[in-house]
Write an enzyme that holds these catalytic residues in place. Structure first.
Site, PDB file in Angstrom:
ATOM      1  N   ASP A  18       0.888  -1.279   0.143  1.00 56.64           N
ATOM      2  CA  ASP A  18      -0.054  -0.006   0.055  1.00 56.64           C
ATOM      3  C   ASP A  18       0.762   1.209   0.014  1.00 56.64           C
ATOM      4  O   ASP A  18       2.238   1.351   0.159  1.00 56.64           O
ATOM      5  CB  ASP A  18      -1.005  -0.099   1.118  1.00 56.64           C
ATOM      6  CG  ASP A  18      -0.055  -0.260   2.424  1.00 56.64           C
ATOM      7  OD1 ASP A  18       0.510   0.808   2.772  1.00 56.64           O
ATOM      8  OD2 ASP A  18      -0.147  -1.118   3.142  1.00 56.64           O
TER       9      ASP A  18
ATOM     10  N   HIS B 174       8.566  -5.584  -1.490  1.00 56.67           N
ATOM     11  CA  HIS B 174       7.767  -6.574  -2.406  1.00 56.67           C
ATOM     12  C   HIS B 174       6.951  -6.063  -3.321  1.00 56.67           C
ATOM     13  O   HIS B 174       5.849  -6.838  -3.757  1.00 56.67           O
ATOM     14  CB  HIS B 174       7.081  -7.360  -1.282  1.00 56.67           C
ATOM     15  CG  HIS B 174       7.978  -8.432  -0.300  1.00 56.67           C
ATOM     16  ND1 HIS B 174       7.494  -9.015   0.690  1.00 56.67           N
ATOM     17  CD2 HIS B 174       9.075  -8.621  -0.482  1.00 56.67           C
ATOM     18  CE1 HIS B 174       8.333  -9.653   1.342  1.00 56.67           C
ATOM     19  NE2 HIS B 174       9.362  -9.436   0.503  1.00 56.67           N
TER      20      HIS B 174
ATOM     21  N   GLY C  67       8.215  35.671  20.423  1.00 57.75           N
ATOM     22  CA  GLY C  67       8.005  36.987  21.138  1.00 57.75           C
ATOM     23  C   GLY C  67       7.990  38.136  20.095  1.00 57.75           C
ATOM     24  O   GLY C  67       8.684  37.610  18.835  1.00 57.75           O
ATOM     25  N   SER C  68       7.809  39.219  20.326  1.00 60.49           N
ATOM     26  CA  SER C  68       8.238  40.327  19.496  1.00 60.49           C
ATOM     27  C   SER C  68       8.218  41.689  20.286  1.00 60.49           C
ATOM     28  O   SER C  68       7.857  41.822  21.581  1.00 60.49           O
ATOM     29  CB  SER C  68       7.032  40.521  18.313  1.00 60.49           C
ATOM     30  OG  SER C  68       5.773  40.751  18.968  1.00 60.49           O
TER      31      SER C  68
ATOM     32  N   ARG D 137       3.092  29.393  11.283  1.00 63.66           N
ATOM     33  CA  ARG D 137       3.155  29.134  12.738  1.00 63.66           C
ATOM     34  C   ARG D 137       2.733  27.663  13.345  1.00 63.66           C
ATOM     35  O   ARG D 137       3.191  27.276  13.893  1.00 63.66           O
ATOM     36  CB  ARG D 137       1.947  30.089  13.454  1.00 63.66           C
ATOM     37  CG  ARG D 137       2.197  31.387  13.515  1.00 63.66           C
ATOM     38  CD  ARG D 137       1.334  32.380  14.184  1.00 63.66           C
ATOM     39  NE  ARG D 137       1.775  33.778  14.654  1.00 63.66           N
ATOM     40  CZ  ARG D 137       1.307  34.603  14.005  1.00 63.66           C
ATOM     41  NH1 ARG D 137       0.319  34.688  13.160  1.00 63.66           N
ATOM     42  NH2 ARG D 137       1.992  36.022  14.350  1.00 63.66           N
TER      43      ARG D 137
ATOM     44  N   GLY E 152       0.046  37.931  17.600  1.00 68.26           N
ATOM     45  CA  GLY E 152       0.533  36.845  16.976  1.00 68.26           C
ATOM     46  C   GLY E 152       1.178  36.060  17.971  1.00 68.26           C
ATOM     47  O   GLY E 152       1.096  34.681  17.858  1.00 68.26           O
TER      48      GLY E 152
ATOM     49  N   GLU F   5       0.394  32.117  18.806  1.00 74.75           N
ATOM     50  CA  GLU F   5       1.393  30.928  18.769  1.00 74.75           C
ATOM     51  C   GLU F   5       1.266  30.152  20.152  1.00 74.75           C
ATOM     52  O   GLU F   5       1.574  29.094  20.110  1.00 74.75           O
ATOM     53  CB  GLU F   5       2.906  31.654  18.600  1.00 74.75           C
ATOM     54  CG  GLU F   5       3.035  32.010  17.292  1.00 74.75           C
ATOM     55  CD  GLU F   5       4.243  32.872  17.231  1.00 74.75           C
ATOM     56  OE1 GLU F   5       4.871  33.295  18.412  1.00 74.75           O
ATOM     57  OE2 GLU F   5       4.494  33.311  16.035  1.00 74.75           O
TER      58      GLU F   5
END
Length: 474
Positions: free
Chosen positions: A113, A151, A287-288, A370, A398, A402
């Site tokens: 498969d 196989h 972080g920012s 993200r 933001g 997150e």
């Protein structure tokens, strides 16, 4: 079932193989079945009946397949029966999904498969599938996993390995596969999944292998412990257990240690523990900052720089999205540690995914970024977290997103309240309901509480964060 301490030791050792890039998987038929194992006698019952045989009296099922081929002079009926059983009703399982997410680059299977390669693509990976000898001479561009289907493939049933003569000639018709597998068994640690002790594929596959030298690499095999079926008396059950014990002992000839489970559902739980332990070796720094509150700007950058550097020195991997006012310090700190001792640390310990700033559907693209970044990690550290909107500095939405994604993916959150802004808001949130965010980890709560204070030019704050991360990795 294998004792818990042996399972724990296996998990710890296999995570090390993942970190070193030497882990591999060998998938048997059971990995494509919802029950976790294939009832081979039941599968071959109709084939045997057509030959006038009773499957319960037959032990060499590959020979039964050969007899069927001899009678019909074609493998069409056999191929239809077996390929439909292994492929037509095959559904992706949690086992496929976890294995596809782990940094495993080598997959071997006797299955026909497409579930392994499908799971890899779903995990945003590029599989290079090889089911013919000719495929071994080519390399797919940008591949990050190789799937050896020794196989054959469901799309080419006429070339699939199904009956005894094909197995007997395999070392000639598929010699490069045997060579490749033999090499991998020497250089990688295999986890065999989906094989039962009565699986004929395992017998024929191992009989064609030659493990070089006297010392063998340790491999592992999940196997379902023999169950007492309806109609089994004590004598028959004891016989089955004795035979399984002998099989387990025989597998040691190939360096394979068997891990017995009571039921198939135990396997995904063990794999999820492996994934969780591995991911905790990676921290996502979120972080920012447009401003740094009561921190001096350089002091704040030094803190982030030191956090990244000490994370690398703790043999962790750092993931960052190059957040405004924070990203450069994360990158510089990590690289300083890496290049300060390149024999010990690796560039692979830093993963940077800068956010795109232009394009259509930018918000959707940021969400995808993200999701993929956060899913790489097991721990998320949140620092500062603010942005400027219409001239005003506000908490960064933001960073909150997150945090939400981190919780969805099961990461352990470490909000550094001392840095203020969104990090402080998240700190308040997790401590308001610590059982929700730190289930079964009461020990961590006082350590998180201690992240709300700092001293000027405080190096101890970094040490406290690193201690939490190290304790999570014990």
């Amino acid at each position: 079932m294998t004792p818990k301490h042996e399972i724990d030791a296996f998990i710890k050792d296999f995570v090390k193989d993942l970190e070193q890039g030497t882990a591999a998987v060998f998938a048997g038929a059971g990995m494509s079945k919802g029950s976790g194992f294939v009832d081979w006698p039941e599968l071959m019952r109709d084939i045997a009946a057509e030959l006038g045989l009773k499957v319960e009296l037959e032990h060499d099922l590959i020979s039964v397949a050969q007899f069927h081929f001899n009678r019909r002079k074609t493998s069409d009926g056999l191929a239809k029966k077996i390929l439909e059983e292994f492929s037509g009703h095959a559904e992706p399982s949690p086992v496929h999904e976890v294995l596809a997410r782990l940094p495993i680059h080598t997959y071997w299977t006797t299955n026909y498969d497409t579930l392994i390669e499908d799971a890899l693509r779903k995990a945003y990976r590029v599989p290079d599938v090889k089911f013919d000898v000719e495929h071994l001479t080519t390399t797919k561009p940008k591949r990050d996993a190789v799937v050896y289907k020794m196989h054959g493939d469901v799309s080419f049933p006429n070339s699939a390995v199904l009956y005894k003569e094909q197995y007997e000639k395999y070392h000639n018709t598929h010699a490069p596969f045997i060579t490749a597998l033999g090499g991998d068994l020497v250089s990688k640690t295999f986890l065999f999944i989906g094989f039962s002790f009565s699986d004929p594929n395992l017998d024929y596959m191992l009989s064609r292998l030659h493990v070089f030298g006297g010392k063998k690499r340790t491999h592992y095999c999940f196997m379902r412990e023999v169950q007492k079926e309806a109609g089994d008396d004590d004598e028959l059950f004891t016989y089955k257990r004795r035979k399984q014990d002998l099989r387990i002992d025989d597998l040691k000839r190939f360096g394979i240690q068997t891990l017995l489970v009571d039921d198939y559902c135990d396997i995904p739980e063990i794999l999820q523990r492996i994934e969780s332990r591995f991911r905790k070796k990676t921290i996502f720094v979120s972080g920012s900052a447009e401003e740094y509150g009561d921190w001096d700007r350089q002091e704040a950058l030094n803190f982030v720089h030191a956090l990244a550097a000490e994370s690398v020195k703790a043999n962790l991997r750092v993931v960052n999205g190059f957040g405004w006012g924070i990203g450069s310090a994360v990158i510089n700190g990590a690289l300083e540690a890496i290049y300060g001792n390149p024999q010990k640390y690796s560039e692979d310990q830093l993963v940077v995914r800068p956010f795109p700033q232009h394009g259509d559907n930018l918000q959707m693209l940021w969400e995808q970024y993200r999701q993929r970044m956060v899913s790489l990690a097991g721990i998320a550290v949140f620092v500062f977290g603010n942005k400027r909107v219409n001239g005003d500095v506000v908490d960064a939405s933001g960073v909150r997103r997150e945090f939400e994604i981190a919780i969805e993916h099961g990461l352990v959150p470490i909000p550094v309240a001392a840095s203020g802004y969104m990090a402080k808001a998240l700190w308040d949130e997790v401590l308001a309901d610590p059982a929700k965010y730190y289930p079964g980890m009461d020990w961590i709560v006082p350590l998180i509480k201690a992240l709300d204070t700092r001293q000027p030019n405080d190096t101890d704050l970094v040490s406290r964060i690193i201690k939490i991360i190290k304790d999570l990795n014990k």
